[in-house]
Each structure stands twice: as structure tokens, then as C-alpha cells.
Design an enzyme around this catalytic site. Structure first.
Site, short mmCIF file in Angstrom:
data_model
loop_
_atom_site.label_atom_id
_atom_site.label_comp_id
_atom_site.label_asym_id
_atom_site.label_seq_id
_atom_site.Cartn_x
_atom_site.Cartn_y
_atom_site.Cartn_z
CE1 TYR A 116 12.75 23.54 1.01
CE2 TYR A 116 12.21 25.08 -0.66
CZ TYR A 116 12.81 23.75 -0.60
OH TYR A 116 13.66 23.06 -1.60
CD1 TRP A 118 16.87 25.96 -2.29
CD2 TRP A 118 18.96 25.90 -3.05
NE1 TRP A 118 17.11 24.71 -2.74
CE2 TRP A 118 18.59 24.58 -3.21
CE3 TRP A 118 20.31 26.23 -3.33
CZ2 TRP A 118 19.29 23.71 -3.79
CZ3 TRP A 118 21.24 25.23 -3.92
CH2 TRP A 118 20.71 24.11 -4.27
N1 LIG Z 1 6.21 25.77 -10.37
C1 LIG Z 1 7.23 25.37 -9.88
N2 LIG Z 1 7.64 26.02 -8.79
C2 LIG Z 1 8.88 25.34 -8.07
C3 LIG Z 1 9.61 24.47 -8.50
C4 LIG Z 1 9.27 24.11 -10.11
O1 LIG Z 1 9.87 23.17 -10.45
N3 LIG Z 1 8.29 24.38 -10.63
N4 LIG Z 1 10.96 24.08 -8.15
C5 LIG Z 1 10.82 24.30 -6.48
C6 LIG Z 1 12.08 23.95 -6.09
S1 LIG Z 1 12.96 22.62 -6.31
C7 LIG Z 1 12.53 24.82 -5.19
S2 LIG Z 1 14.03 24.44 -4.17
C8 LIG Z 1 11.89 25.99 -4.76
C9 LIG Z 1 12.89 27.32 -4.53
O2 LIG Z 1 12.41 28.20 -3.68
P1 LIG Z 1 13.06 29.31 -2.61
O3 LIG Z 1 14.33 28.53 -1.96
O4 LIG Z 1 12.08 29.79 -1.68
O5 LIG Z 1 13.64 30.24 -3.74
P2 LIG Z 1 14.90 31.20 -3.77
O6 LIG Z 1 14.36 32.46 -4.78
O7 LIG Z 1 16.07 30.62 -3.69
O8 LIG Z 1 14.72 31.77 -2.10
C10 LIG Z 1 15.67 32.41 -1.41
C11 LIG Z 1 15.22 33.64 -0.92
O9 LIG Z 1 16.08 34.16 0.19
C12 LIG Z 1 16.84 35.35 0.11
N5 LIG Z 1 18.02 35.39 0.65
C13 LIG Z 1 19.15 35.21 0.16
N6 LIG Z 1 20.12 34.94 0.83
C14 LIG Z 1 19.55 35.46 2.18
C15 LIG Z 1 20.08 35.86 3.52
O10 LIG Z 1 21.06 35.68 4.00
N7 LIG Z 1 19.11 36.25 4.29
C16 LIG Z 1 17.66 36.26 4.19
N8 LIG Z 1 16.96 36.70 5.32
N9 LIG Z 1 17.19 36.07 2.90
C17 LIG Z 1 18.26 35.63 2.14
C18 LIG Z 1 16.46 35.67 -1.48
O11 LIG Z 1 16.71 37.00 -1.53
C19 LIG Z 1 15.25 34.82 -1.96
O12 LIG Z 1 14.01 35.72 -1.90
O13 LIG Z 1 10.91 26.38 -5.74
C20 LIG Z 1 10.03 25.36 -5.87
N10 LIG Z 1 8.85 25.77 -6.71
N1 LIG Z 2 20.22 27.42 -13.03
C1 LIG Z 2 19.68 26.72 -12.12
N2 LIG Z 2 19.77 25.58 -11.62
C2 LIG Z 2 19.31 24.87 -10.54
C3 LIG Z 2 18.26 25.61 -9.96
C4 LIG Z 2 17.86 27.26 -10.50
O1 LIG Z 2 17.03 27.82 -9.90
N3 LIG Z 2 18.31 27.74 -11.43
N4 LIG Z 2 17.39 24.95 -9.04
C5 LIG Z 2 18.18 23.80 -8.30
C6 LIG Z 2 17.22 23.00 -7.41
S1 LIG Z 2 16.74 23.62 -6.04
C7 LIG Z 2 16.69 21.87 -7.86
S2 LIG Z 2 15.71 21.11 -6.82
C8 LIG Z 2 17.38 21.33 -9.20
C9 LIG Z 2 15.94 20.84 -9.95
O2 LIG Z 2 16.13 19.78 -10.84
P1 LIG Z 2 15.00 19.40 -11.81
O3 LIG Z 2 13.84 19.32 -11.22
O4 LIG Z 2 15.48 18.06 -12.47
O5 LIG Z 2 15.21 20.50 -12.73
P2 LIG Z 2 14.08 21.08 -13.90
O6 LIG Z 2 14.77 22.13 -14.68
O7 LIG Z 2 12.78 21.70 -13.29
O8 LIG Z 2 13.59 19.99 -14.77
C10 LIG Z 2 14.54 19.27 -15.50
C11 LIG Z 2 13.77 18.87 -16.98
O9 LIG Z 2 12.76 18.00 -16.59
C12 LIG Z 2 11.96 17.94 -18.10
N5 LIG Z 2 10.43 17.59 -17.38
C13 LIG Z 2 9.51 18.01 -16.92
N6 LIG Z 2 8.47 17.26 -16.89
C14 LIG Z 2 8.87 16.02 -17.45
C15 LIG Z 2 7.97 14.80 -17.48
O10 LIG Z 2 6.92 14.64 -17.03
N7 LIG Z 2 8.67 14.02 -18.14
C16 LIG Z 2 10.12 14.14 -18.60
N8 LIG Z 2 10.49 13.04 -19.11
N9 LIG Z 2 10.81 15.34 -18.31
C17 LIG Z 2 10.06 16.19 -17.75
C18 LIG Z 2 11.77 19.38 -18.21
O11 LIG Z 2 11.98 19.41 -19.46
C19 LIG Z 2 12.81 20.19 -17.48
O12 LIG Z 2 13.78 21.02 -18.01
O13 LIG Z 2 17.70 22.12 -9.98
C20 LIG Z 2 18.81 22.87 -9.34
N10 LIG Z 2 19.64 23.60 -10.18
MO LIG Z 3 15.01 22.32 -5.27
#
Ligand SMILES: Nc1nc2c(c(=O)[nH]1)N[C@H]1C(S)=C(S)[C@@H](COP(=O)(O)OP(=O)(O)OC[C@H]3O[C@@H](n4cnc5c(=O)[nH]c(N)nc54)[C@H](O)[C@@H]3O)O[C@H]1N2
Ligand SMILES: Nc1nc2c(c(=O)[nH]1)N[C@H]1C(S)=C(S)[C@@H](COP(=O)(O)OP(=O)(O)OC[C@H]3O[C@@H](n4cnc5c(=O)[nH]c(N)nc54)[C@H](O)[C@@H]3O)O[C@H]1N2
Ligand SMILES: [Mo]
Length: 767
Positions: A116, A118
Site C-alpha cells: 500500500y 501513494w
Molecule cells: N495515525 C494515522 N496514520 C495514518 C493516517 C492517519 O490519519 N493517522 N492516515 C492514513 C492515510 S489516509 C494514508 S493514505 C496513509 C499513507 O501512507 P503511505 O502512502 O504509505 O505514505 P507515503 O509517505 O506517501 O509513502 C509513499 C512512499 O513511497 C515512496 N515513493 C515515492 N515515489 C516512489 C517511486 O516512484 N518508487 C518507489 N519505489 N517509492 C516511491 C516515498 O518515498 C514514500 O516512502 O497513511 C495512513 N496512516
Molecule cells: N497536506 C496534506 N494533505 C493531504 C494528505 C497529507 O498527507 N498531507 N493526505 C491525503 C490523504 S491520503 C487523505 S486520505 C486525506 C485525509 O483526509 P482527512 O482524513 O479528512 O484529513 P485529516 O487531516 O486526517 O483529518 C481532518 C480533520 O478531522 C478532524 N477530526 C479528527 N477526528 C475527529 C472527530 O472524531 N470528529 C470530528 N468532528 N473531527 C475530527 C481533525 O481535527 C482533522 O484535522 O488527506 C489528503 N490530503
Molecule cells: Mo489517505
């Protein structure tokens, strides 16, 4: 490394998840300029220049010493060992042999290739597509993962109760409709601009700020429900209701209770467009359990005064209301409930399917939501067919590795965890995305072999046995395309590959050669030839519409191509509202399911047949008295380029910055700028602290993405000195229905850190 320090080149087009841009080398320095047409460019782009040739990049293939000396097998030394450099030919021979060994003695079902993450924006060098294609076409299949960390709960429950999940975010209420029609936007979890700054595949214009500004200028009211005031921008001028995290379902129930008890709900809509309302109404009114879910009941649960809840419900009645629910709310225990209940609230208001009204689930979370779709197909690399077929819900990886052969429930099925011997990762970072990292380390210690392709020394790379250096997007040619942005981008190469880094494609081509399946993987094409091939699909789409379809060379030369887009027609919910008999929703009943017989039939206590308030297992208490919100970082995408200048500039004393309310800080003798220790039974990390009244008391916020940096990697539960919140988050599924990620919300204790401040070593390559 020998780079020409005088290297100078023209500005060339490129794209990233952070937006479209042009870049050039100037006297050996990378200069990045956002796309001229972007009305609100994304500063995350500025992580590129310093990252390109940073010491954190991986320079050459590396093999873990213990794995080389003792051979494949479970090993607690992963993440604690040193590495031996190896030449490309030798390392590919070694890995080819190990892949054969695993397949011959255990079959493809012993390989976890869910991988998994991005990765990067280009559609050809997309690491997930490359690794899955390799494992399918050149290896014989693998154990996959389904769903995402983003929307693990929503993507499973929505098809049962509302319709197609992808359409809910991508073909529904748009930002244009918000700007023109919404009268009230009730945003649970807000719509923070930092989040919409990011979009898979790259976008050319960030429209959210402008849309909120226009809506407000027209008189639209924004109401933010959530723990952080910054979850809606200044432009929205929002009123802030700071509820206790994790209690939104109770708040929504009380809103609907108030509507019903005052006769303000839209009975005609519920009657015509939903099924199961009467069953739900018994629960709502308390005829089943003696407890009406009214405002007085919700007040102590949510921390919002009963009168404020009633007043809010009355204010929603008779207006064009858009209810939004951030992904974040469902990334928590029982995350299915707020997703479902948000839809029921929008239905009780009779708003589903109206322009700028109804249910905008996850609007604002990612830049390609709330937009018009492109009218022609984009370039997509075929991943082939997985002949093995087994999978896990993505966030159950540690459970799988720690408990092979045991059963678990998922979406009405009882499934069995496979016995995995080899884990192969490209384009993701489990030490970023997974919960309870100390447990993840134990899980990774179980396998025979862990292979990682990475551009930089992430903690995942450090825990691997075979580490293969991958190029960064700037070092290769590709096509940038997002399904909901009209600009397709010819991503030119900006810089030569770093040291010995190779494209994922070349690495997999080399491996498939060793497995005797090169033709099946490459189809005889070079990377440039693949770009031609993938472009042809879009070209054909243009021709089919009778539009000019430039040749590849013309597109490449121009650097971009503007694509036609579909109408802003409100999607399936508008069509359903206009004619529910001809356009039923793809649920069992064809309607919005307020009570869902299918889900009820699964008999899961953790997800009953209608939305319900299910108290969480972990609540603040002695030993862990604060809620921790671990949300998305503003200055980077997840963990990507955490060593870039823009991300580093947001840290204090090198640590990630946590936000706390001054009241909570005072009770603990903490001052602004102090280093704090966040801890619970699972682990501990350090962070710098910023005090602010823009956070609800009782809540501490620490964004994800600081690279895991153990003070002493030899310990079982080392202190992370850098501020990775996943050291303390809980590794448990949302429910037996979806088994989604619950990382957003946990409970911790916080204290001032008074010891000697350990150095940050996360960005130094391993010895
Ligand atoms: N506690 C907590 N944990 C969370 C979340 C949260 O809200 N709270 N959010 C979750 C969410 S929504 C998401 S989507 C995940 C994201 O989790 P990930 O998608 O696993 O996070 P990234 O840091 O985007 O990891 C992408 C990796 O790919 C590498 N990369 C980039 N380009 C390339 C390439 O071309 N080739 C190769 N081989 N590698 C490459 C980058 O260096 C990086 O290490 O995290 C989740 N984890
Ligand atoms: N800059 C930046 N943008 C991103 C990403 C990133 O890594 N960096 N990741 C991208 C990805 S993969 C995803 S999936 C999306 C994620 O999108 P989201 O999951 O919606 O983003 P978050 O910033 O984790 O959370 C949004 C807000 O929800 C609020 N929140 C948390 N728990 C609760 C709750 O129980 N109740 C309420 N009402 N609010 C709560 C928090 O204050 C938080 O700031 O963002 C995307 N956009
Ligand atoms: Mo995500």
C-alpha cells in the site's frame, strides 16, 4: 556522487500529487515553479529542491548483513542490523533466486504484495501499478490488499447503504455547486485547505479556497464541527462547534432527534427515497432501549450543550444544507457509524440530490473530490490479473503476519490469514501509515524476507533485507493525469538519476528476465514506448468525441494537453432524486438504506443494522487522559520528503510540533516550545509543543509523517525521538464489517520531557 555544479537547464513541465509545475536546474540547484494557471499553488512543492540530492536518498542496492550471513528466515534483527552494499547484477540475481525459492516451496500465496502507498504521480512509473503488474504477469500472483487507509470503513459500508463509493466523492456535489447553491455547509471534521492541496496524479488548479470565499460572499454559512479550528480556512468564516473527538454520531443522532420531535424532518423524502426509517426511528426515540437519543442525552457524550444542539437542528431546517463528513471521522473505532449517520442526517433534511445540498462525504479531503470528471480515459498501466486471488483488508497487515492461519470477520465473511514468507514493498511506507509501530516491527520480524524499493532511507527501508534504490519522479519521464483535472502533463525528466538509483520499471524488468518472464512484463517496450502506448488510449478517447487528438510527439513537445470534462450533473444521487424508479441506487433496495437488512444479517455487534452510537473502548482516563488526533500533515504528503526544506521548516528543534490547549499544558507544567513526551501502554514519542486556544481542551494534535526515529533500535519499545504518532496509535480494525484503519484517534498522556535531548538520526543513512 558527481553532479555538475554548473548544471543549468530550461524550465520543463512536470507534475506531482502536490500539483502541476515546471522545474529547471540552475547552477546545480533545482528550482520549482508552480503551474502558472494554479489559483492557489501548493507550497509542498518546495520540498523538492533540497530533497533531490539529500543524503537521505538511497545511493546503491543494499542487503542486510544478518540476512546475507544467516539466510532468509524470521529475524528480530530487522531494523537493528547494518547493511552490505551490492552491485545491481548481483542483487537482482540474489532476489530472483529468493523469489523462485519462495514460489517453488510455498507458492505465490506466501508473498504479500499488497504494498500500500501513494508513491508518485506519473501514470506509468506508478510504483503500485508496477509491483502488482510484476507479481501478476512475471511471478504468478500474490496476496493482495483491499481498500485503503484513507477510507477503509466508508468504502465498505457505503455500497450497502448509499451506492457506489467512488461516485460519492468523485461524482456528487462539486465545489462549483457549493459556490453557487449551498446555504449551510455543516462540516464534520471540517475541510482543511491543507488536505485538498493534495491530489493523486496531480492537479493544475487548487479551487477550494476560492469556492469557499465565493460561497460565503453569497451568504452561505459554514459550521465546523471538530476539535481544531484550523479545519476550515479564514475564507469560510465558520462558526466552530468543538465536540469531543469520536462523538459525531451521537451529535448527529441528537440533531435528527430534534428534527423528528419538532416535526421538522422531511417525511415525504424519507418515505420515497429511503428504506428502514421506522426501524431506525424506534432506536432514535428510545422505544427499543428506553433511551431517546435526544440533545440532553448527547450533551455529556459530545461535550456540546443540549440547547446548542437543538438550535443547530432548527437552523438546518428549510435551508439548502450540505452535510460533509471528513475521512478522518471514519479512521477511528466504529468509523462506519458517522459515515452512515451523516447520510441519514442529510436524508432527514430532505437534501440528498439537490444542487449544493445533501451529502458531500469527504469533500475537501483530497483535491480531486468535488470536481467534474474528465470525459476521456486517462493513461493507465494494466496490472494484469492476479491468479492467486487471496487478500486482506489493507490495515490488517500486522494481524496477518503475527497470526497466520487464524480467522477474522470481514464484510459478512469469515476469512483466514495466509502464511506469508516474503513481503515486497514499492511506493508505500508502512512505518508511516500503520498503527502501533512496535507491534509492526514484531510482525516484520516474522517473515523470511522483506524487500523494499525506496528513494530514501525510510524506516521501512531500514527494516528491509533487500533495499533497492528507486529513482525520484524528477529523474524520469512520465504522464501526469488525474481523473478530475483537465490538464494532462508531459512530465519531462528534470535531473539524472541519483547515484545508482533505477526506475521501478527497470528493476522489475531485470527481475522478470531472471524469472524467464521478461516479455510478459515489458511487452518488449522501453519506458518511452510505454508512454506512447498509454497515451494512445486518451488519444482514441478524443477521436471518439470528434475532437483534435494530437500525436504523442506533439503532446510531448507542448508539455500539456487540455482534456474535455463531463457535465456537473450531480451524479447518481441527483438522478435518483429526479426519478427513483428509473435511476435506483445500487443498494439492495435501490434506495438509501437507513436500516440495512444485509448488514443486520451479518450479526456484528460492532456494526448493527442501522447507525447507532457505539461507545469506544479507549476513552481518556487515568494514565492516558487526553485524546490524540493524529491527522494529515500540512507541510508534506504523509512521510514523503520529510527531509525537504518546507517540511523541516515547520519543525522545532528538529521535532514534529504537537498542538495543545494552554489549560491542559498548565496542568502539566508545560510551556510553549517545550519538548513533550506523548505516551501510553503501547509506546512513546517526543515532539515539540505549540500552545493554542484553537484546539479543544482535552485534545492534543500531532500530525503524521515525521519519520520514525528510535532512540535505541535494539529495545522492543524504543522512544521515537522525532514525533511519529503511530508509535502510540492502536492497531485494531474499525469494526468486523470493514476492518478499516483507526489511526486518527487514540488516547495518550503527555508530560514535559526533561532528559537529555536525543539527536535526530532519521535522515542519516544507516551505517
Ligand atoms: N495515525 C494515522 N496514520 C495514518 C493516517 C492517519 O490519519 N493517522 N492516515 C492514513 C492515510 S489516509 C494514508 S493514505 C496513509 C499513507 O501512507 P503511505 O502512502 O504509505 O505514505 P507515503 O509517505 O506517501 O509513502 C509513499 C512512499 O513511497 C515512496 N515513493 C515515492 N515515489 C516512489 C517511486 O516512484 N518508487 C518507489 N519505489 N517509492 C516511491 C516515498 O518515498 C514514500 O516512502 O497513511 C495512513 N496512516
Ligand atoms: N497536506 C496534506 N494533505 C493531504 C494528505 C497529507 O498527507 N498531507 N493526505 C491525503 C490523504 S491520503 C487523505 S486520505 C486525506 C485525509 O483526509 P482527512 O482524513 O479528512 O484529513 P485529516 O487531516 O486526517 O483529518 C481532518 C480533520 O478531522 C478532524 N477530526 C479528527 N477526528 C475527529 C472527530 O472524531 N470528529 C470530528 N468532528 N473531527 C475530527 C481533525 O481535527 C482533522 O484535522 O488527506 C489528503 N490530503
Ligand atoms: Mo489517505
Amino acid at each position: 556522487m558527481s553532479f555538475d555544479t554548473h548544471e543549468t537547464s530550461a524550465f520543463r513541465p512536470h507534475s506531482s500529487h502536490w500539483g502541476v509545475f515546471t522545474a529547471a536546474m540552475r547552477d546545480g540547484e533545482l528550482v520549482v515553479r508552480p503551474h502558472a494557471g494554479d489559483s492557489d499553488p501548493n507550497a509542498i512543492l518546495q520540498n523538492f529542491p533540497t530533497a533531490l540530492r539529500h543524503r537521505a536518498r538511497i545511493a546503491q542496492p543494499m542487503v542486510r548483513r544478518g540476512w546475507l550471513e544467516r539466510g532468509p528466515g524470521p529475524d528480530r534483527a530487522r531494523g537493528r542490523d547494518d547493511f552490505v552494499p551490492m552491485a545491481w547484477d548481483a542483487v537482482l540475481d540474489l532476489l530472483g533466486g529468493e523469489l523462485r525459492r519462495i514460489r517453488d516451496s510455498h507458492g505465490p500465496g506466501a508473498v504479500f504484495g499488497g504494498s500500500y502507498g501513494w508513491a508518485s504521480a506519473g501514470r506509468f512509473h506508478h510504483a503500485q501499478s508496477q509491483i502488482h503488474r510484476f507479481l501478476n504477469c512475471a511471478f504468478g500472483g500474490y496476496v493482495a490488499s483491499v481498500n485503503s487507509y484513507s477510507s477503509g470503513a466508508a468504502s465498505v459500508i457505503v455500497p450497502h447503504v448509499l451506492g457506489e463509493y467512488e461516485k460519492l466523492t468523485k461524482h456528487n456535489v462539486t465545489w462549483d455547486q457549493v459556490a453557487q447553491h449551498s446555504e449551510v455547509v455543516l462540516a464534520f471534521g471540517g475541510m482543511a485547505l491543507k488536505n485538498a492541496m493534495v491530489a493523486g496524479g496531480g492537479i493544475s488548479d487548487h479551487v477550494e479556497r476560492g469556492a469557499m470565499r465565493s460561497a460565503r460572499a453569497r451568504g452561505c454559512e459554514f459550521i465546523l464541527v471538530g476539535p481544531l479550528r484550523s479545519d476550515l480556512p479564514e475564507e469560510a468564516g465558520a462558526e466552530w462547534i468543538a465536540n469531543i473527538p469520536g462523538t459525531d454520531t451521537a451529535l448527529m443522532l441528537a440533531l435528527v432527534h430534534t428534527l423528528v420531535s419538532e416535526g421538522l424532518h422531511d417525511r415525504a423524502f424519507l418515505e420515497r427515497f429511503t428504506t428502514g426509517w421506522p426501524v431506525f426511528e424506534h432506536y432514535l426515540l428510545g422505544t427499543t432501549d428506553g433511551q431517546p437519543k435526544n440533545a440532553a442525552w448527547a450533551a455529556p457524550i459530545t461535550g456540546v450543550a443540549a440547547e446548542a444542539i437543538r438550535a443547530l437542528a432548527r437552523r438546518l431546517h428549510g435551508r439548502r444544507v450540505l452535510v460533509t463528513v471528513a475521512h478522518a471521522l471514519q479512521r477511528a473505532e466504529h468509523g462506519e457509524q458517522p459515515v452512515w449517520m451523516g447520510a441519514v442526517l442529510a436524508a432527514a433534511l430532505g437534501q440528498v440530490g439537490l444542487p449544493g445540498g445533501g451529502y458531500g462525504y469527504a469533500l475537501g479531503a483530497i483535491g480531486y473530490y468535488g470536481r467534474r470528471a474528465n470525459a476521456v480515459p486517462g493513461p493507465t498501466l494494466s496490472q494484469g490479473r492476479n491468479r492467486h486471488g487471496n487478500y486482506i483488508p489493507v490495515a490488517r497487515i500486522a494481524d496477518m503476519l503475527l497470526n497466520p492461519g487464524t480467522t477474522y470477520r470481514y464484510n459478512g465473511q469469515t476469512r483466514t490469514y495466509p502464511d506469508i514468507r516474503l513481503v515486497y514493498w514499492a511506493g508505500g511506507n508502512p512505518f508511516h501509515h500503520h498503527q502501533d509501530l512496535n507491534r509492526l516491527r514484531q510482525a516484520f520480524a516474522q517473515v523470511d524476507t522483506l524487500v523494499v524499493h525506496e528513494q530514501a532511507w525510510t524506516a521501512t527501508a531500514r527494516h528491509a533485507d533487500i533495499v533497492l534504490p528507486a529513482t525520484m519522479t524528477l529523474e524520469r519521464e512520465d504522464i501526469g493525469y488525474s481523473s478530475h483535472d483537465p490538464l494532462m502533463v508531459a512530465m519531462h525528466r528534470i535531473a539524472p538519476p541519483y547515484a545508482e538509483a533505477r526506475d521501478d520499471y527497470d528493476i522489475f524488468a531485470g527481475l522478470s528476465r531472471r524469472l524467464g518472464t521478461e516479455e510478459a512484463f515489458t511487452e518488449g517496450r522501453t519506458a518511452r514506448e510505454w508512454l506512447h502506448h498509454l497515451y494512445a488510449r486518451t488519444q482514441q478517447g478524443l477521436r471518439d468525441l470528434g475532437l483534435p487528438a494530437p500525436a504523442f510527439e506533439e503532446f510531448w513537445e507542448a508539455g500539456r494537453l487540455r482534456l474535455p470534462q463531463a457535465a456537473d450533473d450531480g451524479g447518481p444521487w441527483r438522478a435518483f432524486r429526479e426519478d427513483p424508479d428509473s435511476n435506483p441506487l445500487p443498494t439492495a433496495s435501490g434506495r438509501i438504506e437507513v436500516f440495512c437488512a444485509t448488514i443486520a444479517g451479518f450479526n456484528e455487534a460492532s456494526c448493527p443494522g442501522h447507525p447507532a452510537w457505539l461507545p469506544p473502548i479507549e476513552v481518556p482516563g487515568p494514565g492516558a487522559s487526553l485524546h490524540l488526533v493524529a491527522n494529515q500533515p500540512a507541510t508534506r504528503l504523509h512521510s514523503q520528503l520529510d527531509f525537504g526544506a518546507h517540511s523541516l521548516a515547520s519543525k522545532r528543534r528538529g521535532r514534529e510540533v504537537a498542538a495543545m490547549h494552554p489549560q491542559d499544558a498548565a496542568e502539566r507544567g508545560i510551556n510553549d516550545g517545550d519538548i513533550i513526551r506523548l505516551y501510553n501502554l503501547r509506546g512513546a514519542c517526543l515532539a515539540a509543543v505549540r500552545l493554542t486556544t484553537d484546539i479543544r481542551p482535552g485534545v492534543v494534535q500531532l500530525a503524521t509523517g515525521a519519520w520514525y526515529d528510535p532512540a535505541d533500535p535494539h529495545e522492543d519499545r524504543p522512544l521515537c525521538v522525532h514525533g511519529n504518532p503511530n508509535v502510540v496509535t492502536r492497531d485494531a480494525g474499525t469494526s468486523a464489517l470493514a476492518q478499516g484503519c483507526t489511526g486518527q484517534l487514540t488516547v495518550v498522556e503527555v508530560e514535559r520531557f526533561t532528559g537529555n535531548l536525543p539527536p535526530i538520526r532519521a535522515f542519516d543513512p544507516p551505517a
